[in-house]
Design an enzyme around this catalytic site. Structure first.
Site, PDB file in Angstrom:
ATOM      1  N   GLY A 139       0.794  -1.232   0.000  1.00 31.86           N
ATOM      2  CA  GLY A 139       0.000   0.000   0.000  1.00 31.86           C
ATOM      3  C   GLY A 139       0.818   1.270   0.000  1.00 31.86           C
ATOM      4  N   LEU A 140       0.767   1.962  -1.121  1.00 32.49           N
ATOM      5  CA  LEU A 140       1.355   3.294  -1.227  1.00 32.49           C
ATOM      6  C   LEU A 140       0.226   4.318  -1.415  1.00 32.49           C
ATOM      7  CD1 LEU A 140       3.928   5.089  -1.578  1.00 32.49           C
ATOM      8  CD2 LEU A 140       3.875   4.529  -4.017  1.00 32.49           C
ATOM      9  N   ALA A 145      -2.949  10.837  -2.167  1.00 31.34           N
ATOM     10  CA  ALA A 145      -1.616  10.459  -2.660  1.00 31.34           C
ATOM     11  C   ALA A 145      -1.763   9.359  -3.702  1.00 31.34           C
ATOM     12  CB  ALA A 145      -0.738   9.974  -1.502  1.00 31.34           C
ATOM     13  N   SER A 147      -0.705   9.659  -7.844  1.00 27.58           N
ATOM     14  CA  SER A 147       0.547   9.784  -8.584  1.00 27.58           C
ATOM     15  C   SER A 147       1.627  10.448  -7.736  1.00 27.58           C
ATOM     16  CB  SER A 147       0.306  10.612  -9.848  1.00 27.58           C
ATOM     17  OG  SER A 147      -0.667   9.993 -10.661  1.00 27.58           O
ATOM     18  N   THR A 173      -4.664  -3.840  -3.787  1.00 30.82           N
ATOM     19  CA  THR A 173      -4.877  -5.194  -4.299  1.00 30.82           C
ATOM     20  C   THR A 173      -4.655  -6.170  -3.140  1.00 30.82           C
ATOM     21  OG1 THR A 173      -4.158  -4.516  -6.485  1.00 30.82           O
ATOM     22  CG2 THR A 173      -4.100  -6.891  -6.013  1.00 30.82           C
ATOM     23  N   HIS A 353     -15.211  -8.264 -33.601  1.00 29.44           N
ATOM     24  CA  HIS A 353     -16.379  -9.098 -33.252  1.00 29.44           C
ATOM     25  C   HIS A 353     -17.707  -8.414 -33.589  1.00 29.44           C
ATOM     26  CE1 HIS A 353     -13.548 -11.484 -30.843  1.00 29.44           C
ATOM     27  NE2 HIS A 353     -14.501 -12.375 -30.654  1.00 29.44           N
ATOM     28  N   GLY A 354     -17.663  -7.147 -33.996  1.00 27.07           N
ATOM     29  CA  GLY A 354     -18.915  -6.437 -34.261  1.00 27.07           C
ATOM     30  C   GLY A 354     -19.797  -6.424 -33.016  1.00 27.07           C
ATOM     31  N   GLU A 378       0.193   1.052 -10.786  1.00 29.86           N
ATOM     32  CA  GLU A 378       1.663   1.155 -10.659  1.00 29.86           C
ATOM     33  C   GLU A 378       2.217   2.338 -11.456  1.00 29.86           C
ATOM     34  OE1 GLU A 378       4.078  -2.275 -10.250  1.00 29.86           O
ATOM     35  OE2 GLU A 378       2.399  -3.541  -9.647  1.00 29.86           O
ATOM     36  N   GLU A 382       0.836   8.674 -18.015  1.00 24.83           N
ATOM     37  CA  GLU A 382       1.423  10.019 -17.942  1.00 24.83           C
ATOM     38  C   GLU A 382       2.657   9.994 -17.034  1.00 24.83           C
ATOM     39  OE1 GLU A 382      -1.826   9.313 -17.484  1.00 24.83           O
ATOM     40  OE2 GLU A 382      -2.687  10.185 -19.298  1.00 24.83           O
TER      41      GLU A 382
HETATM   42  C1  LIG Z   1      -7.447  -2.071  -9.737  1.00 22.54           C
HETATM   43  C2  LIG Z   1      -6.429  -1.225  -9.058  1.00 22.54           C
HETATM   44  C3  LIG Z   1      -5.471  -1.827  -8.235  1.00 22.54           C
HETATM   45  C4  LIG Z   1      -4.541  -1.052  -7.560  1.00 22.54           C
HETATM   46  N1  LIG Z   1      -3.668  -1.659  -6.700  1.00 22.54           N
HETATM   47  C5  LIG Z   1      -2.857  -0.885  -5.935  1.00 22.54           C
HETATM   48  C6  LIG Z   1      -2.048  -1.471  -4.910  1.00 22.54           C
HETATM   49  O1  LIG Z   1      -2.050  -2.703  -4.723  1.00 22.54           O
HETATM   50  N2  LIG Z   1      -1.301  -0.666  -4.133  1.00 22.54           N
HETATM   51  C7  LIG Z   1      -1.268   0.691  -4.296  1.00 22.54           C
HETATM   52  O2  LIG Z   1      -0.553   1.353  -3.565  1.00 22.54           O
HETATM   53  N3  LIG Z   1      -2.028   1.283  -5.264  1.00 22.54           N
HETATM   54  C8  LIG Z   1      -2.817   0.533  -6.075  1.00 22.54           C
HETATM   55  N4  LIG Z   1      -3.608   1.124  -7.034  1.00 22.54           N
HETATM   56  C9  LIG Z   1      -3.589   2.574  -7.170  1.00 22.54           C
HETATM   57  C10 LIG Z   1      -2.925   3.083  -8.433  1.00 22.54           C
HETATM   58  O3  LIG Z   1      -1.530   2.867  -8.381  1.00 22.54           O
HETATM   59  C11 LIG Z   1      -3.299   4.548  -8.588  1.00 22.54           C
HETATM   60  O4  LIG Z   1      -4.672   4.579  -8.935  1.00 22.54           O
HETATM   61  C12 LIG Z   1      -2.473   5.293  -9.602  1.00 22.54           C
HETATM   62  O5  LIG Z   1      -1.145   5.420  -9.158  1.00 22.54           O
HETATM   63  C13 LIG Z   1      -3.017   6.685  -9.944  1.00 22.54           C
HETATM   64  O6  LIG Z   1      -3.343   7.407  -8.810  1.00 22.54           O
HETATM   65  P1  LIG Z   1      -4.797   8.119  -8.697  1.00 22.54           P
HETATM   66  O7  LIG Z   1      -5.775   7.059  -8.993  1.00 22.54           O
HETATM   67  O8  LIG Z   1      -4.898   8.821  -7.400  1.00 22.54           O
HETATM   68  O9  LIG Z   1      -4.802   9.149  -9.893  1.00 22.54           O
HETATM   69  P2  LIG Z   1      -4.239  10.666  -9.884  1.00 22.54           P
HETATM   70  O10 LIG Z   1      -2.842  10.690  -9.403  1.00 22.54           O
HETATM   71  O11 LIG Z   1      -5.224  11.536  -9.212  1.00 22.54           O
HETATM   72  O12 LIG Z   1      -4.246  10.985 -11.440  1.00 22.54           O
HETATM   73  C14 LIG Z   1      -5.388  11.431 -12.151  1.00 22.54           C
HETATM   74  C15 LIG Z   1      -4.940  11.789 -13.567  1.00 22.54           C
HETATM   75  O13 LIG Z   1      -4.002  12.872 -13.521  1.00 22.54           O
HETATM   76  C16 LIG Z   1      -2.803  12.503 -14.158  1.00 22.54           C
HETATM   77  N5  LIG Z   1      -1.659  13.131 -13.483  1.00 22.54           N
HETATM   78  C17 LIG Z   1      -1.379  13.159 -12.157  1.00 22.54           C
HETATM   79  N6  LIG Z   1      -0.226  13.798 -11.942  1.00 22.54           N
HETATM   80  C18 LIG Z   1       0.250  14.185 -13.148  1.00 22.54           C
HETATM   81  C19 LIG Z   1       1.411  14.866 -13.599  1.00 22.54           C
HETATM   82  N7  LIG Z   1       2.350  15.309 -12.760  1.00 22.54           N
HETATM   83  N8  LIG Z   1       1.562  15.083 -14.940  1.00 22.54           N
HETATM   84  C20 LIG Z   1       0.633  14.639 -15.814  1.00 22.54           C
HETATM   85  N9  LIG Z   1      -0.483  13.979 -15.449  1.00 22.54           N
HETATM   86  C21 LIG Z   1      -0.668  13.749 -14.148  1.00 22.54           C
HETATM   87  C22 LIG Z   1      -2.742  10.985 -14.046  1.00 22.54           C
HETATM   88  O14 LIG Z   1      -1.869  10.427 -15.015  1.00 22.54           O
HETATM   89  C23 LIG Z   1      -4.203  10.642 -14.262  1.00 22.54           C
HETATM   90  O15 LIG Z   1      -4.490  10.642 -15.634  1.00 22.54           O
HETATM   91  C24 LIG Z   1      -4.524   0.359  -7.760  1.00 22.54           C
HETATM   92  C25 LIG Z   1      -5.454   0.959  -8.598  1.00 22.54           C
HETATM   93  C26 LIG Z   1      -6.411   0.194  -9.235  1.00 22.54           C
HETATM   94  C27 LIG Z   1      -7.432   0.879 -10.102  1.00 22.54           C
END
Ligand SMILES: Cc1cc2nc3c(=O)[nH]c(=O)nc-3n(C[C@H](O)[C@H](O)[C@H](O)COP(=O)(O)OP(=O)(O)OC[C@H]3O[C@@H](n4cnc5c(N)ncnc54)[C@H](O)[C@@H]3O)c2cc1C
Length: 395
Positions: A139-140, A145, A147, A173, A353-354, A378, A382
């Protein structure tokens, strides 16, 4: 489709400057057979009801696949990263939900403890994790928090011989089915990301619980949930490495993890391509199989070419990892390219597959939903571009 195993793979491997050994091909074949016989018949049922296939994880553990990359003395199969990529690809070709479980368990949770844990922590956790007797989470991510890990609000405060964790983690996950997690928490807010530390937490202990389980677009058989920590007291020795090392550790772990997400994307793209090719050969319109139309042939040609390119990038990153080389750029390139290819390929698979591709009677529909995770988890596409560009600019 043994043509892929027997003809195409050795050629593309050789072209990349290495070849799959007999043993590597045997592992790949074994996992393919397992996926076809044990997973394929149940995929839609698990998807619709969001059933986490715990029994499959146990069986994969017995086959050594929950500890592919760890030495045998640590309970693993002692195989390479190239093997690991093959394993995740073959599972994901049939069901990405199983693929992501194996990926998150191996290269995030278990690998984090394996790389940075003390001998004691490794004995306690890595062995049962690698043997598949326990399920690992990592978990990060948090609400603020995603990206940007600087937004981490979960705290860890030292109190005598214990750390006290408070906060919550999102989108984890195995959040509600896991036994143990590596969690990142702030130990010194004044130091930004260098004030984030990593801890091993027993998910069955007091003070930590699973919150909301996500109802997802795809990969619905994989478990994704919030983890909530309230006065969660863990032994002082649960810290991985030194205080403040957590963020850098997490980035190192993600360098490996992203290779497995590339493999996840690759497997699903391969699965989507195969079902589209089969369909195009069978479906007739205007008195001919649709695979005889130029438009459909162009789609198939692009799909096959881009999948091959994604496989080569993924193998390159894995090959470098096996040789102890730094793969920050190559892992991000493989993850970026393979995940974008998987989205494109699954989209074309539905198109080929239409109307039938829009129904749950054909596999294309599920691939179309499942692949989208690959451009997000992960690190989004972007963010991968930022990682790649940073490496390019600083070189
Ligand atoms: C099914 C699933 C499983 C997951 N499993 C795990 C897990 O096991 N452990 C864990 O820690 N996390 C997990 N995650 C979390 C995942 O890593 C994050 O959803 C991902 O890192 C994006 O973070 P956010 O959803 O907060 O999007 P945000 O960071 O809010 O991003 C929203 C949009 O803004 C864009 N953006 C953000 N910053 C910038 C920038 N500086 N420049 C350009 N564009 C930018 C992004 O690319 C995105 O398009 C999981 C997510 C899902 C959906």
């Amino acid at each position: 489709m043994d043509t892929v195993l027997d003809a195409v793979l050795p050629k593309t491997a050789a072209a990349a400057g290495f070849s799959l050994t007999e043993e590597q091909l045997a592992v790949k074949k074994m996992v393919r057979e397992f996926a076809e016989s044990e997973i394929a018949p149940h995929v839609m049922k698990w998807d619709e009801a969001q059933i986490f296939p715990r029994d499959i994880i146990r069986k994969l553990g017995e086959l050594g696949m929950m500890g592919v990359i760890f030495p045998e003395e640590w309970g693993g199969a002692g195989l390479s990263y190239v093997d690991y990529v093959n394993v995740v690809e073959e599972l994901s070709r049939v069901d990405g939900s199983v693929g992501i479980s194996v990926a998150a368990h191996n290269s995030l949770c278990t690998n984090h403890i394996y790389l940075f844990g003390t001998e004691e922590l490794k004995r306690r956790w890595v062995v049962p994790l690698a043997e598949g007797r326990l399920i690992g989470a990592w978990g990060l991510t948090e609400a603020g928090a995603g990206s940007d890990a600087k937004g981490t609000r979960t705290t860890a405060v030292l109190d005598g011989d214990e750390w006290i964790l408070d906060g919550s983690k999102n989108f984890i996950t195995h959040g509600s089915v896991g036994d143990v997690a590596v969690l990142m928490a702030v130990t010194d807010r004044s130091r930004g990301t260098h004030g984030i530390s990593a801890f091993v937490v027993d998910l069955h202990q007091k003070g930590i619980r699973a919150g909301k389980k996500e109802n997802k677009l795809g990969l619905r058989a994989s478990d994704t949930a919030t983890l909530v920590m309230e006065d969660c007291r863990i032994p002082r020795a649960s810290l991985l490495g030194a205080p403040g090392d957590g963020f850098v550790q997490a980035m190192t772990v993600l360098d490996g993890g992203r290779i497995s997400i590339a493999a996840l994307a690759l497997g699903m793209a391969q699965g989507a391509f195969e079902c589209a090719l089969d369909y195009a050969k069978q479906r007739e319109q205007f008195g001919r199989p649709i695979c005889e139309f130029q438009s459909i042939q162009n789609y198939l040609a692009d799909m096959a070419t881009e999948i091959d390119a994604a496989r080569l990038l993924t193998w390159r990153a894995a090959w470098m990892k096996d040789r102890g080389m730094k793969t920050t750029k190559e892992s991000a390139m493989a993850k970026l390219f393979a995940s974008e290819v998987s989205v494109k390929v699954a989209n074309l698979a539905v198109q080929i597959h239409g109307g039938y591709g829009y129904t749950k009677d054909f596999k294309a529909e599920k691939f179309y939903r499942d692949v989208k995770l690959c451009t997000i988890g992960e690190g989004t596409s972007e963010i991968q571009r930022m990682v790649i560009a940073r490496q390019l600019v600083k070189a």
